[in-house]
Design a protein around this motif. Sequence first.
Motif, PDB file in Angstrom:
ATOM      1  N   ALA A 113       0.851  -1.193   0.000  1.00 25.56           N
ATOM      2  CA  ALA A 113       0.000   0.000   0.000  1.00 25.56           C
ATOM      3  C   ALA A 113       0.883   1.239   0.000  1.00 25.56           C
ATOM      4  CB  ALA A 113      -0.900   0.002   1.235  1.00 25.56           C
ATOM      5  N   ASP A 114       0.473   2.232  -0.789  1.00 28.29           N
ATOM      6  CA  ASP A 114       1.172   3.514  -0.795  1.00 28.29           C
ATOM      7  C   ASP A 114       0.158   4.638  -0.939  1.00 28.29           C
ATOM      8  OD1 ASP A 114       0.740   4.179  -3.633  1.00 28.29           O
ATOM      9  OD2 ASP A 114       2.227   2.645  -4.079  1.00 28.29           O
ATOM     10  N   GLU A 115       0.632   5.872  -0.889  1.00 29.06           N
ATOM     11  CA  GLU A 115      -0.257   7.038  -0.897  1.00 29.06           C
ATOM     12  C   GLU A 115      -0.471   7.639  -2.284  1.00 29.06           C
ATOM     13  OE1 GLU A 115       1.300   9.714   2.063  1.00 29.06           O
ATOM     14  OE2 GLU A 115       0.871   8.318   3.680  1.00 29.06           O
ATOM     15  N   ASP A 116       0.006   6.985  -3.333  1.00 30.55           N
ATOM     16  CA  ASP A 116      -0.192   7.464  -4.698  1.00 30.55           C
ATOM     17  C   ASP A 116      -1.450   6.816  -5.270  1.00 30.55           C
ATOM     18  OD1 ASP A 116      -0.033   8.356  -7.297  1.00 30.55           O
ATOM     19  OD2 ASP A 116       1.756   7.191  -7.805  1.00 30.55           O
ATOM     20  N   PRO A 117      -2.457   7.604  -5.666  1.00 28.89           N
ATOM     21  CA  PRO A 117      -3.691   7.006  -6.179  1.00 28.89           C
ATOM     22  C   PRO A 117      -3.568   6.450  -7.600  1.00 28.89           C
ATOM     23  CG  PRO A 117      -3.842   9.392  -6.259  1.00 28.89           C
ATOM     24  CD  PRO A 117      -2.537   9.057  -5.573  1.00 28.89           C
ATOM     25  N   ALA A 118      -2.500   6.779  -8.314  1.00 29.81           N
ATOM     26  CA  ALA A 118      -2.344   6.312  -9.699  1.00 29.81           C
ATOM     27  C   ALA A 118      -2.087   4.811  -9.727  1.00 29.81           C
ATOM     28  CB  ALA A 118      -1.198   7.051 -10.381  1.00 29.81           C
ATOM     29  N   ARG A 119      -2.872   4.126 -10.542  1.00 33.28           N
ATOM     30  CA  ARG A 119      -2.698   2.676 -10.680  1.00 33.28           C
ATOM     31  C   ARG A 119      -1.470   2.372 -11.527  1.00 33.28           C
ATOM     32  NH1 ARG A 119      -7.776  -0.907 -10.335  1.00 33.28           N
ATOM     33  NH2 ARG A 119      -8.951   0.225  -8.762  1.00 33.28           N
ATOM     34  N   PRO A 120      -0.861   1.209 -11.316  1.00 32.84           N
ATOM     35  CA  PRO A 120       0.308   0.854 -12.130  1.00 32.84           C
ATOM     36  C   PRO A 120      -0.065   0.676 -13.597  1.00 32.84           C
ATOM     37  CG  PRO A 120      -0.267  -0.912 -10.588  1.00 32.84           C
ATOM     38  CD  PRO A 120      -1.208   0.210 -10.338  1.00 32.84           C
ATOM     39  N   ARG A 121       0.858   1.049 -14.472  1.00 30.39           N
ATOM     40  CA  ARG A 121       0.667   0.920 -15.923  1.00 30.39           C
ATOM     41  C   ARG A 121       1.750   0.014 -16.489  1.00 30.39           C
ATOM     42  NH1 ARG A 121       1.941   6.283 -16.647  1.00 30.39           N
ATOM     43  NH2 ARG A 121       3.153   5.673 -18.445  1.00 30.39           N
ATOM     44  N   VAL A 122       1.338  -0.904 -17.324  1.00 30.87           N
ATOM     45  CA  VAL A 122       2.302  -1.762 -18.008  1.00 30.87           C
ATOM     46  C   VAL A 122       2.981  -0.935 -19.087  1.00 30.87           C
ATOM     47  CG1 VAL A 122       2.594  -3.843 -19.410  1.00 30.87           C
ATOM     48  CG2 VAL A 122       0.926  -3.822 -17.544  1.00 30.87           C
ATOM     49  N   ARG A 123       4.319  -0.960 -19.084  1.00 30.99           N
ATOM     50  CA  ARG A 123       5.095  -0.216 -20.083  1.00 30.99           C
ATOM     51  C   ARG A 123       5.812  -1.187 -20.999  1.00 30.99           C
ATOM     52  NH1 ARG A 123       8.895   3.552 -16.568  1.00 30.99           N
ATOM     53  NH2 ARG A 123      10.258   2.257 -17.802  1.00 30.99           N
ATOM     54  N   ARG A 124       6.131  -0.704 -22.184  1.00 30.65           N
ATOM     55  CA  ARG A 124       6.947  -1.493 -23.108  1.00 30.65           C
ATOM     56  C   ARG A 124       8.407  -1.105 -22.860  1.00 30.65           C
ATOM     57  NH1 ARG A 124       5.881  -3.852 -28.231  1.00 30.65           N
ATOM     58  NH2 ARG A 124       3.822  -2.884 -28.154  1.00 30.65           N
ATOM     59  N   ALA A 125       9.204  -2.074 -22.435  1.00 28.54           N
ATOM     60  CA  ALA A 125      10.610  -1.817 -22.160  1.00 28.54           C
ATOM     61  C   ALA A 125      11.463  -2.253 -23.343  1.00 28.54           C
ATOM     62  CB  ALA A 125      11.046  -2.565 -20.906  1.00 28.54           C
ATOM     63  N   CYS A 126      12.408  -1.407 -23.706  1.00 28.37           N
ATOM     64  CA  CYS A 126      13.379  -1.755 -24.740  1.00 28.37           C
ATOM     65  C   CYS A 126      14.539  -2.501 -24.086  1.00 28.37           C
ATOM     66  CB  CYS A 126      13.871  -0.492 -25.434  1.00 28.37           C
ATOM     67  SG  CYS A 126      12.559   0.357 -26.323  1.00 28.37           S
ATOM     68  N   GLY A 127      15.392  -3.100 -24.879  1.00 32.58           N
ATOM     69  CA  GLY A 127      16.495  -3.918 -24.375  1.00 32.58           C
ATOM     70  C   GLY A 127      17.408  -3.238 -23.380  1.00 32.58           C
ATOM     71  N   ASP A 128      17.670  -1.933 -23.543  1.00 32.90           N
ATOM     72  CA  ASP A 128      18.597  -1.227 -22.663  1.00 32.90           C
ATOM     73  C   ASP A 128      17.913  -0.483 -21.520  1.00 32.90           C
ATOM     74  OD1 ASP A 128      20.677  -2.107 -24.215  1.00 32.90           O
ATOM     75  OD2 ASP A 128      20.797  -0.280 -25.421  1.00 32.90           O
ATOM     76  N   ASP A 129      16.601  -0.501 -21.464  1.00 34.49           N
ATOM     77  CA  ASP A 129      15.889   0.220 -20.406  1.00 34.49           C
ATOM     78  C   ASP A 129      16.152  -0.420 -19.046  1.00 34.49           C
ATOM     79  OD1 ASP A 129      14.836   1.900 -22.287  1.00 34.49           O
ATOM     80  OD2 ASP A 129      12.843   0.977 -22.302  1.00 34.49           O
ATOM     81  N   GLU A 130      16.306   0.417 -18.025  1.00 33.60           N
ATOM     82  CA  GLU A 130      16.520  -0.079 -16.669  1.00 33.60           C
ATOM     83  C   GLU A 130      15.216  -0.427 -15.972  1.00 33.60           C
ATOM     84  OE1 GLU A 130      19.038   2.252 -14.205  1.00 33.60           O
ATOM     85  OE2 GLU A 130      20.506   2.537 -15.771  1.00 33.60           O
TER      86      GLU A 130
END
Length: 178
Positions: A113-130
């Motif tokens: 649980a955290d205090e940010d109301p924004a729901r998680p979003r699935v992102r497209r990660a490229c090969g070099d993304d951290e």
Amino acid sequence: MNAATLTLTHGSPLSAATLTRGSPLSTERRPGTALPATSGGTSWLLPSEPSSVPMARRLAVAQLSAWTLHDFADDAELLVSEVVTNAVRHACGPIRLTLSLCSVDRAFRCEVADEDPARPRVRRACGDDEGGRGLHLLDLLSRCWGSTCTAAGKVVWFELHPPAVALEAALEEARMPP
């Protein structure tokens, strides 16, 4: 960490902080269904800082060990790390890590649980993304996962299925008085 920073609830294998009784923060498992019966729930309040990520991993592994649920400790450790990392990166304020056993559908459940109301979003990660792979890992390794809006922010949760025999033993042990 001191007792003001780390709060434990009944069932914890650690005793360095104030013990309090509580219930899981999420009031919904999935849309349209009731929260399952949980047993042996344990909760910690962690600061929103990078050092909380390895602390959350250690707490999860210790709790799984206390419940003798070793078979999926690696998956649980990885997923706890991902969900707590997201909370540290995207939310402010304290983070509550709750681990419980769901006797109705035979699952290990983790809630962050955290205090940010924004729901998680699935992102497209490229090969070099951290970043950008955590929710994909939840999809691959967990039985199910989701997020629930709360008055204070949100809860991101996932469930893993331990072998039935191990879960029965852990549930029985959780029913015993401390």
